[in-house]
Design a protein around this motif. Structure first.
Motif, PDB file in Angstrom:
ATOM      1  N   ALA A 168       0.834  -1.212   0.000  1.00 48.08           N
ATOM      2  CA  ALA A 168       0.000   0.000   0.000  1.00 48.08           C
ATOM      3  C   ALA A 168       0.862   1.253   0.000  1.00 48.08           C
ATOM      4  O   ALA A 168       0.558   2.259  -0.678  1.00 48.08           O
ATOM      5  CB  ALA A 168      -0.914  -0.015   1.223  1.00 48.08           C
ATOM      6  N   TYR A 169       1.967   1.206   0.753  1.00 47.29           N
ATOM      7  CA  TYR A 169       2.853   2.371   0.775  1.00 47.29           C
ATOM      8  C   TYR A 169       3.519   2.565  -0.581  1.00 47.29           C
ATOM      9  O   TYR A 169       3.647   3.697  -1.071  1.00 47.29           O
ATOM     10  CB  TYR A 169       3.911   2.195   1.855  1.00 47.29           C
ATOM     11  CG  TYR A 169       4.992   3.235   1.776  1.00 47.29           C
ATOM     12  CD1 TYR A 169       4.736   4.551   2.168  1.00 47.29           C
ATOM     13  CD2 TYR A 169       6.253   2.917   1.253  1.00 47.29           C
ATOM     14  CE1 TYR A 169       5.724   5.523   2.062  1.00 47.29           C
ATOM     15  CE2 TYR A 169       7.242   3.876   1.156  1.00 47.29           C
ATOM     16  CZ  TYR A 169       6.972   5.169   1.556  1.00 47.29           C
ATOM     17  OH  TYR A 169       7.944   6.141   1.437  1.00 47.29           O
ATOM     18  N   ASP A 170       3.940   1.460  -1.209  1.00 50.08           N
ATOM     19  CA  ASP A 170       4.604   1.583  -2.522  1.00 50.08           C
ATOM     20  C   ASP A 170       3.654   2.193  -3.559  1.00 50.08           C
ATOM     21  O   ASP A 170       4.055   3.046  -4.377  1.00 50.08           O
ATOM     22  CB  ASP A 170       5.092   0.223  -3.003  1.00 50.08           C
ATOM     23  CG  ASP A 170       6.254  -0.302  -2.152  1.00 50.08           C
ATOM     24  OD1 ASP A 170       6.900   0.519  -1.455  1.00 50.08           O
ATOM     25  OD2 ASP A 170       6.496  -1.534  -2.175  1.00 50.08           O
ATOM     26  N   ARG A 171       2.376   1.784  -3.549  1.00 52.46           N
ATOM     27  CA  ARG A 171       1.416   2.356  -4.483  1.00 52.46           C
ATOM     28  C   ARG A 171       1.196   3.846  -4.215  1.00 52.46           C
ATOM     29  O   ARG A 171       1.146   4.672  -5.135  1.00 52.46           O
ATOM     30  CB  ARG A 171       0.086   1.603  -4.393  1.00 52.46           C
ATOM     31  CG  ARG A 171       0.124   0.206  -5.021  1.00 52.46           C
ATOM     32  CD  ARG A 171      -1.275  -0.335  -5.203  1.00 52.46           C
ATOM     33  NE  ARG A 171      -1.954  -0.493  -3.911  1.00 52.46           N
ATOM     34  CZ  ARG A 171      -1.942  -1.628  -3.205  1.00 52.46           C
ATOM     35  NH1 ARG A 171      -1.293  -2.688  -3.666  1.00 52.46           N
ATOM     36  NH2 ARG A 171      -2.579  -1.695  -2.063  1.00 52.46           N
ATOM     37  N   ALA A 172       1.074   4.161  -2.943  1.00 53.63           N
ATOM     38  CA  ALA A 172       0.872   5.579  -2.605  1.00 53.63           C
ATOM     39  C   ALA A 172       2.082   6.406  -2.989  1.00 53.63           C
ATOM     40  O   ALA A 172       1.953   7.568  -3.433  1.00 53.63           O
ATOM     41  CB  ALA A 172       0.587   5.702  -1.103  1.00 53.63           C
ATOM     42  N   PHE A 173       3.255   5.862  -2.830  1.00 51.94           N
ATOM     43  CA  PHE A 173       4.465   6.595  -3.183  1.00 51.94           C
ATOM     44  C   PHE A 173       4.535   6.880  -4.686  1.00 51.94           C
ATOM     45  O   PHE A 173       4.991   7.950  -5.120  1.00 51.94           O
ATOM     46  CB  PHE A 173       5.681   5.770  -2.728  1.00 51.94           C
ATOM     47  CG  PHE A 173       6.986   6.464  -2.969  1.00 51.94           C
ATOM     48  CD1 PHE A 173       7.410   7.495  -2.134  1.00 51.94           C
ATOM     49  CD2 PHE A 173       7.775   6.101  -4.065  1.00 51.94           C
ATOM     50  CE1 PHE A 173       8.626   8.129  -2.381  1.00 51.94           C
ATOM     51  CE2 PHE A 173       8.984   6.734  -4.302  1.00 51.94           C
ATOM     52  CZ  PHE A 173       9.412   7.760  -3.460  1.00 51.94           C
ATOM     53  N   LEU A 178      -0.177   9.617   1.845  1.00 47.22           N
ATOM     54  CA  LEU A 178       1.130   8.980   1.753  1.00 47.22           C
ATOM     55  C   LEU A 178       1.732   8.778   3.145  1.00 47.22           C
ATOM     56  O   LEU A 178       2.295   7.710   3.435  1.00 47.22           O
ATOM     57  CB  LEU A 178       2.058   9.830   0.896  1.00 47.22           C
ATOM     58  CG  LEU A 178       3.490   9.282   0.742  1.00 47.22           C
ATOM     59  CD1 LEU A 178       3.477   7.909   0.082  1.00 47.22           C
ATOM     60  CD2 LEU A 178       4.349  10.268  -0.047  1.00 47.22           C
ATOM     61  N   ASP A 179       1.605   9.800   3.998  1.00 49.21           N
ATOM     62  CA  ASP A 179       2.132   9.661   5.365  1.00 49.21           C
ATOM     63  C   ASP A 179       1.412   8.557   6.134  1.00 49.21           C
ATOM     64  O   ASP A 179       2.031   7.806   6.908  1.00 49.21           O
ATOM     65  CB  ASP A 179       1.972  10.985   6.107  1.00 49.21           C
ATOM     66  CG  ASP A 179       2.869  12.080   5.527  1.00 49.21           C
ATOM     67  OD1 ASP A 179       3.851  11.725   4.822  1.00 49.21           O
ATOM     68  OD2 ASP A 179       2.590  13.262   5.773  1.00 49.21           O
TER      69      ASP A 179
END
Length: 335
Positions: free
Chosen positions: A134-139, A152-153
């Motif tokens: 999920a973090y990689d997609r948001a990044f 993102l945070d």
């Protein structure tokens, strides 16, 4: 003049006859009654025991009266044991609790607990993988302004939190696999030993609520009655011991070489002078002392003598404590 001489000779003869009849030289000075025999004087030792409880409490039973004969182990008296029974029960429960704790530490975690911790670790790792994706997609979406900086945070925080939970689950699994610490087991053992010592003390106190006879004898005094509250310093019974029977006597230094420990002697009492008791000299004091007043020998009242103890082989009721007796030392055997 002749008449006066005759009277004096008669008095001398009468005095000599009296001295011979009552054996006065031996009675007054412990001198040999004849050339080789020694006669000593003494008393049967008074041997008494003051009996009491080692614990405090209320007297529940008194089973013997004055004059009763008792045997070793007879139950003389008993205290109310309820407080001490409760103490034993409480200490027993404490010991059981600490023993279970120690057994648990020694056995370590069960296989099911380890399997549960391993499954929880796998769950935390799966959560971490999802949070990381999920973090990689948001990044990747953030440069195109598709998501906000706050989103993102939040994705970053979820990833870090999941990673921390993975580390925690790994540590928990490792602790279970390593088992209990040696220090924890040692501390549990020490606690159990302390509780067992307390239980033993409580059991001893419970046993001490029964007063049993230490030896055979006769009850001289009964000093308490049921219902009395007593302490450890209180005397309950006074017991006169039956065995062994000892005779205390004294011998002057000039005759000391005629006796030795183990020497067989005869002992008679004034009430039965024709019934001698056989005995052995068991102890001769190494220290001289003045003749005690209880020994009826006026001429040697202030002379130094040595105390000796005679052990009677087969005593009976004819020898009572404190009774004056006569000790007959046999003639020495020839070379």
């Amino acid at each position: 003049m002749r008449r006066r001489i005759a009277v004096i000779l008669a008095l001398v003869l009468i005095g000599a006859f009296i001295a011979w009849w009552f054996d006065l030289p031996a009675r007054l000075g412990w001198r040999p009654a004849d050339s080789d025999r020694i006669t000593l004087y003494g008393n049967v030792d008074i041997r008494q025991v003051q009996l009491g409880f080692r614990v405090n409490g209320r007297v529940a039973e008194m089973n013997f009266d004055e004059g009763d004969s008792i045997k070793p182990g007879d139950l003389l008296a008993r205290l109310d044991a309820k407080p001490y029974e409760d103490a034993v029960a409480a200490q027993s429960a404490q010991v059981a609790n600490l023993r279970a704790t120690l057994d648990k530490l020694v056995a370590g975690p069960r296989a099911a607990e380890i399997a549960q911790a391993r499954a929880q670790l796998e769950e935390r790792m799966a959560d971490f993988e999802n949070a990381k994706l999920a973090y990689d997609r948001a990044f990747k979406l953030r440069p195109g302004q598709t998501i906000s900086e706050a989103a993102l945070d939040n994705a970053r925080a979820n990833r870090d939190s999941a990673q921390a939970r993975v580390a925690s689950a790994q540590q928990a699994l490792q602790l279970l696999e390593e088992g209990s610490r040696k220090e924890d087991i040692a501390a549990a053992k020490a606690s159990l030993e302390g509780a067992e010592a307390n239980l033993s003390a409580a059991q001893t106190s419970l046993a001490d609520t029964e007063l049993k006879a230490p030896a055979a004898g006769v009850i001289l005094s009964r000093l308490r009655e049921p219902g009395a509250i007593i302490s450890t310093s209180d005397i309950i019974f006074v017991l006169s011991l039956d065995r062994p029977v000892w005779v205390r006597s004294y011998i002057p230094e000039p005759l000391l070489g005629r006796i030795h420990p183990g020497l067989e002697v005869n002992v008679t009492s004034d009430s039965a002078p024709d019934k001698p008791y056989r005995g052995k000299i068991g102890f001769i004091s190494p220290v001289a002392e003045f003749t005690p007043k209880s020994v009826e020998t006026p001429e040697l009242r202030t002379d130094l003598v040595y105390r000796l103890r005679i052990i009677i082989d087969e005593p009976d009721q004819g020898l009572r404590q404190g009774m004056p007796v006569t000790v007959h030392v046999p003639e020495p055997k020839g070379p």
